[in-house]
Design a protein around this motif. Sequence first.
Motif, short mmCIF file in Angstrom:
data_model
loop_
_atom_site.label_atom_id
_atom_site.label_comp_id
_atom_site.label_asym_id
_atom_site.label_seq_id
_atom_site.Cartn_x
_atom_site.Cartn_y
_atom_site.Cartn_z
N PHE A 48 68.17 -9.49 66.52
CA PHE A 48 68.79 -8.58 65.55
C PHE A 48 70.23 -8.30 65.93
N PRO A 49 71.12 -9.22 65.62
CA PRO A 49 72.52 -8.98 65.96
C PRO A 49 73.00 -7.68 65.33
N GLY A 50 73.75 -6.90 66.11
CA GLY A 50 74.28 -5.64 65.58
C GLY A 50 73.34 -4.46 65.73
N ARG A 51 72.16 -4.69 66.30
CA ARG A 51 71.26 -3.56 66.51
C ARG A 51 70.93 -3.46 67.99
N SER A 52 70.86 -2.23 68.49
CA SER A 52 70.53 -2.05 69.90
C SER A 52 69.02 -2.04 70.08
N PRO B 187 62.36 -5.39 54.56
CA PRO B 187 60.94 -5.65 54.87
C PRO B 187 60.78 -6.84 55.82
N GLU B 188 61.69 -7.84 55.68
CA GLU B 188 61.65 -9.01 56.57
C GLU B 188 61.96 -8.59 58.00
N LEU C 283 59.36 -8.97 61.10
CA LEU C 283 59.78 -9.72 62.29
C LEU C 283 59.65 -8.83 63.53
N LEU C 284 60.09 -7.60 63.38
CA LEU C 284 60.04 -6.65 64.49
C LEU C 284 58.60 -6.44 64.97
N VAL C 285 57.69 -6.22 64.03
CA VAL C 285 56.28 -6.03 64.37
C VAL C 285 55.71 -7.29 65.03
N ASP C 286 56.06 -8.44 64.46
CA ASP C 286 55.56 -9.71 65.00
C ASP C 286 56.03 -9.93 66.44
#
Length: 110
Positions: A42-46, A18-19, A23-26
């Motif tokens: 977001f390390p590890g995410r493209s 959920p965090e 964060l993504l939305v913010d």
Amino acid sequence: GMPSPAPRPRGPKIKFTPEDDSLLVDLKENKSLTWKQIAEYFPGRSSGTLQVRYCTKLKAKTTVWSDETVQKLRTAMSEYEQDRWRHIAAKVGSGFSPAACRDKAREIEE
């Protein structure tokens, strides 16, 4: 027959917490960052993964209308309509009621 498709690379699928989601939305909606910039948080995410997550799971959620929220919208709109004419009438001057201004406005808009 068709050759079987290559197996998808089975990397560890990191679940979004959920965090992560908030964060993504913010970052997207409030900070207006690009996907490339967001991916740095977001390390590890493209950036592609993040974009898909946002578009399919998060963005949609913000505009799910329930009967209750539709009702709130209707109420807000009619309250605004009444307030609007009160403000307009005040600007026109004393002796002009909100209803009179509304009726006259409809007449001159036609």
